[in-house]
Design a protein around this motif. Sequence first.
Motif, PDB file in Angstrom:
ATOM      1  N   GLY A  34       0.803  -1.228   0.000  1.00 21.61           N
ATOM      2  CA  GLY A  34       0.000   0.000   0.000  1.00 21.61           C
ATOM      3  C   GLY A  34       0.829   1.267   0.000  1.00 21.61           C
ATOM      4  N   LEU A  35       2.145   1.131   0.084  1.00 21.96           N
ATOM      5  CA  LEU A  35       3.037   2.292   0.059  1.00 21.96           C
ATOM      6  C   LEU A  35       3.874   2.260  -1.207  1.00 21.96           C
ATOM      7  CD1 LEU A  35       4.322   2.308   3.747  1.00 21.96           C
ATOM      8  CD2 LEU A  35       2.535   3.730   2.735  1.00 21.96           C
ATOM      9  N   LYS A  36       4.076   3.426  -1.800  1.00 23.22           N
ATOM     10  CA  LYS A  36       4.888   3.550  -3.004  1.00 23.22           C
ATOM     11  C   LYS A  36       6.274   4.054  -2.600  1.00 23.22           C
ATOM     12  CE  LYS A  36       4.911   5.797  -7.531  1.00 23.22           C
ATOM     13  NZ  LYS A  36       4.189   6.776  -8.369  1.00 23.22           N
ATOM     14  N   VAL A  37       7.234   3.145  -2.590  1.00 23.42           N
ATOM     15  CA  VAL A  37       8.601   3.490  -2.204  1.00 23.42           C
ATOM     16  C   VAL A  37       9.287   4.139  -3.399  1.00 23.42           C
ATOM     17  CG1 VAL A  37      10.806   2.589  -1.402  1.00 23.42           C
ATOM     18  CG2 VAL A  37       8.670   1.621  -0.522  1.00 23.42           C
ATOM     19  N   MET A  38       9.760   5.369  -3.206  1.00 25.59           N
ATOM     20  CA  MET A  38      10.382   6.136  -4.283  1.00 25.59           C
ATOM     21  C   MET A  38      11.907   6.006  -4.277  1.00 25.59           C
ATOM     22  SD  MET A  38       7.736   7.456  -5.712  1.00 25.59           S
ATOM     23  CE  MET A  38       8.365   8.747  -6.735  1.00 25.59           C
ATOM     24  N   GLU A  39      12.502   6.193  -3.129  1.00 25.20           N
ATOM     25  CA  GLU A  39      13.955   6.154  -2.988  1.00 25.20           C
ATOM     26  C   GLU A  39      14.283   5.561  -1.630  1.00 25.20           C
ATOM     27  OE1 GLU A  39      15.818   9.957  -3.558  1.00 25.20           O
ATOM     28  OE2 GLU A  39      14.645  10.380  -5.331  1.00 25.20           O
ATOM     29  N   GLY A  40      15.521   5.159  -1.474  1.00 27.54           N
ATOM     30  CA  GLY A  40      15.937   4.591  -0.200  1.00 27.54           C
ATOM     31  C   GLY A  40      17.029   5.378   0.464  1.00 27.54           C
ATOM     32  N   GLY A  41      17.343   4.957   1.671  1.00 28.47           N
ATOM     33  CA  GLY A  41      18.471   5.531   2.372  1.00 28.47           C
ATOM     34  C   GLY A  41      18.249   6.879   3.005  1.00 28.47           C
ATOM     35  N   TYR A  42      17.158   7.093   3.657  1.00 31.69           N
ATOM     36  CA  TYR A  42      16.931   8.345   4.377  1.00 31.69           C
ATOM     37  C   TYR A  42      17.011   8.065   5.861  1.00 31.69           C
ATOM     38  CZ  TYR A  42      15.386  11.235   0.498  1.00 31.69           C
ATOM     39  OH  TYR A  42      15.347  11.978  -0.638  1.00 31.69           O
ATOM     40  N   PRO A  43      17.381   8.990   6.693  1.00 27.30           N
ATOM     41  CA  PRO A  43      17.818  10.360   6.418  1.00 27.30           C
ATOM     42  C   PRO A  43      19.300  10.467   6.117  1.00 27.30           C
ATOM     43  CG  PRO A  43      17.621  10.086   8.762  1.00 27.30           C
ATOM     44  CD  PRO A  43      17.215   8.779   8.126  1.00 27.30           C
ATOM     45  N   CYS A  49      15.000   4.332   6.333  1.00 31.86           N
ATOM     46  CA  CYS A  49      13.760   4.943   5.859  1.00 31.86           C
ATOM     47  C   CYS A  49      13.755   5.069   4.335  1.00 31.86           C
ATOM     48  CB  CYS A  49      13.566   6.311   6.492  1.00 31.86           C
ATOM     49  SG  CYS A  49      13.507   6.248   8.297  1.00 31.86           S
ATOM     50  N   ARG A  50      12.558   5.221   3.790  1.00 30.95           N
ATOM     51  CA  ARG A  50      12.396   5.358   2.341  1.00 30.95           C
ATOM     52  C   ARG A  50      11.495   6.549   2.048  1.00 30.95           C
ATOM     53  NH1 ARG A  50      15.898   2.468   3.183  1.00 30.95           N
ATOM     54  NH2 ARG A  50      16.210   0.315   2.558  1.00 30.95           N
ATOM     55  N   LEU A  51      11.837   7.280   0.996  1.00 35.13           N
ATOM     56  CA  LEU A  51      10.983   8.359   0.519  1.00 35.13           C
ATOM     57  C   LEU A  51       9.744   7.722  -0.094  1.00 35.13           C
ATOM     58  CD1 LEU A  51      10.690  11.415  -0.054  1.00 35.13           C
ATOM     59  CD2 LEU A  51      11.802  10.981  -2.244  1.00 35.13           C
ATOM     60  N   LEU A  52       8.569   8.234   0.255  1.00 34.97           N
ATOM     61  CA  LEU A  52       7.314   7.655  -0.221  1.00 34.97           C
ATOM     62  C   LEU A  52       6.635   8.566  -1.227  1.00 34.97           C
ATOM     63  CD1 LEU A  52       5.852   6.370   3.181  1.00 34.97           C
ATOM     64  CD2 LEU A  52       7.176   5.095   1.474  1.00 34.97           C
ATOM     65  N   LEU A  68       7.789  12.912   2.593  1.00 32.08           N
ATOM     66  CA  LEU A  68       7.179  11.921   3.473  1.00 32.08           C
ATOM     67  C   LEU A  68       8.042  10.666   3.434  1.00 32.08           C
ATOM     68  CD1 LEU A  68       4.790  11.303   5.348  1.00 32.08           C
ATOM     69  CD2 LEU A  68       3.646  10.301   3.351  1.00 32.08           C
ATOM     70  N   LEU A  69       8.504  10.271   4.601  1.00 34.78           N
ATOM     71  CA  LEU A  69       9.328   9.084   4.730  1.00 34.78           C
ATOM     72  C   LEU A  69       8.543   7.977   5.389  1.00 34.78           C
ATOM     73  CD1 LEU A  69      12.673  10.554   6.142  1.00 34.78           C
ATOM     74  CD2 LEU A  69      11.995  10.252   3.760  1.00 34.78           C
ATOM     75  N   GLY A  70       8.880   6.753   5.023  1.00 33.16           N
ATOM     76  CA  GLY A  70       8.372   5.582   5.711  1.00 33.16           C
ATOM     77  C   GLY A  70       9.538   4.905   6.394  1.00 33.16           C
ATOM     78  N   CYS A  71       9.395   4.645   7.691  1.00 35.03           N
ATOM     79  CA  CYS A  71      10.482   4.053   8.471  1.00 35.03           C
ATOM     80  C   CYS A  71       9.962   2.839   9.229  1.00 35.03           C
ATOM     81  CB  CYS A  71      11.019   5.048   9.491  1.00 35.03           C
ATOM     82  SG  CYS A  71      11.606   6.611   8.794  1.00 35.03           S
ATOM     83  N   PRO A  72      10.722   1.755   9.241  1.00 29.55           N
ATOM     84  CA  PRO A  72      10.336   0.637  10.097  1.00 29.55           C
ATOM     85  C   PRO A  72      10.227   1.133  11.542  1.00 29.55           C
ATOM     86  CG  PRO A  72      12.137   0.004   8.658  1.00 29.55           C
ATOM     87  CD  PRO A  72      11.954   1.478   8.512  1.00 29.55           C
ATOM     88  N   ARG A  73       9.297   0.603  12.279  1.00 27.93           N
ATOM     89  CA  ARG A  73       9.044   1.072  13.647  1.00 27.93           C
ATOM     90  C   ARG A  73      10.321   1.066  14.494  1.00 27.93           C
ATOM     91  NH1 ARG A  73       4.679  -2.238  15.491  1.00 27.93           N
ATOM     92  NH2 ARG A  73       3.358  -0.899  14.242  1.00 27.93           N
ATOM     93  N   ASN A  74      11.145   0.023  14.381  1.00 31.97           N
ATOM     94  CA  ASN A  74      12.350  -0.055  15.208  1.00 31.97           C
ATOM     95  C   ASN A  74      13.399   0.987  14.819  1.00 31.97           C
ATOM     96  OD1 ASN A  74      13.081  -1.241  12.784  1.00 31.97           O
ATOM     97  ND2 ASN A  74      14.289  -2.858  13.740  1.00 31.97           N
ATOM     98  N   ALA A  75      13.316   1.554  13.632  1.00 33.26           N
ATOM     99  CA  ALA A  75      14.280   2.568  13.195  1.00 33.26           C
ATOM    100  C   ALA A  75      14.126   3.866  13.962  1.00 33.26           C
ATOM    101  CB  ALA A  75      14.128   2.835  11.702  1.00 33.26           C
ATOM    102  N   MET A  76      12.975   4.081  14.563  1.00 34.58           N
ATOM    103  CA  MET A  76      12.734   5.325  15.287  1.00 34.58           C
ATOM    104  C   MET A  76      13.577   5.411  16.563  1.00 34.58           C
ATOM    105  SD  MET A  76      10.883   6.795  13.160  1.00 34.58           S
ATOM    106  CE  MET A  76      10.572   8.296  14.050  1.00 34.58           C
ATOM    107  N   GLN A  77      14.225   4.345  16.957  1.00 38.32           N
ATOM    108  CA  GLN A  77      15.111   4.367  18.123  1.00 38.32           C
ATOM    109  C   GLN A  77      16.434   5.049  17.797  1.00 38.32           C
ATOM    110  OE1 GLN A  77      15.358   0.240  19.112  1.00 38.32           O
ATOM    111  NE2 GLN A  77      13.238   0.142  19.789  1.00 38.32           N
ATOM    112  N   ASP A  78      16.769   5.157  16.522  1.00 38.07           N
ATOM    113  CA  ASP A  78      17.998   5.816  16.086  1.00 38.07           C
ATOM    114  C   ASP A  78      17.768   7.326  16.153  1.00 38.07           C
ATOM    115  OD1 ASP A  78      20.099   7.005  14.650  1.00 38.07           O
ATOM    116  OD2 ASP A  78      20.177   5.386  13.177  1.00 38.07           O
TER     117      ASP A  78
END
Length: 105
Positions: A34-43, A49-52, A68-78
């Motif tokens: 359901g998400l359109k991943v545009m690019e990778g490697g953010y921030p 995270c991925r640009l959506l 708008l970025l999409g990040c796995p939930r565990n990535a928010m600890q960084d």
Amino acid sequence: MRSIIPAALAAASLAGCASAPSVTTSEAFVFPEGLKVMEGGYPYVGGPCRLLGETFATSELLDDSADLLGCPRNAMQDPRVSAAGRVVGEYEGVVLVSVPRRPAP
């Protein structure tokens, strides 16, 4: 002389472990369809995270002045990820983060 060889072999094997790239959880993370991943490697380069792009799930959250970025939930600890922008939602285990664009110099 014989004790030096095993020590050197142990050091070489440990050095190989230290330089081997580690597989992180974010690399194994699969973004939902359901998400359109545009690019990778953010921030940062290689980041989790991925640009959506625009989809039904993201259309209300897109803004001309922010990415708008999409990040796995565990990535928010960084701290580098959590400081990148403002959490604006979540979609099937993906934290949606709005990151203001910087004006051109």
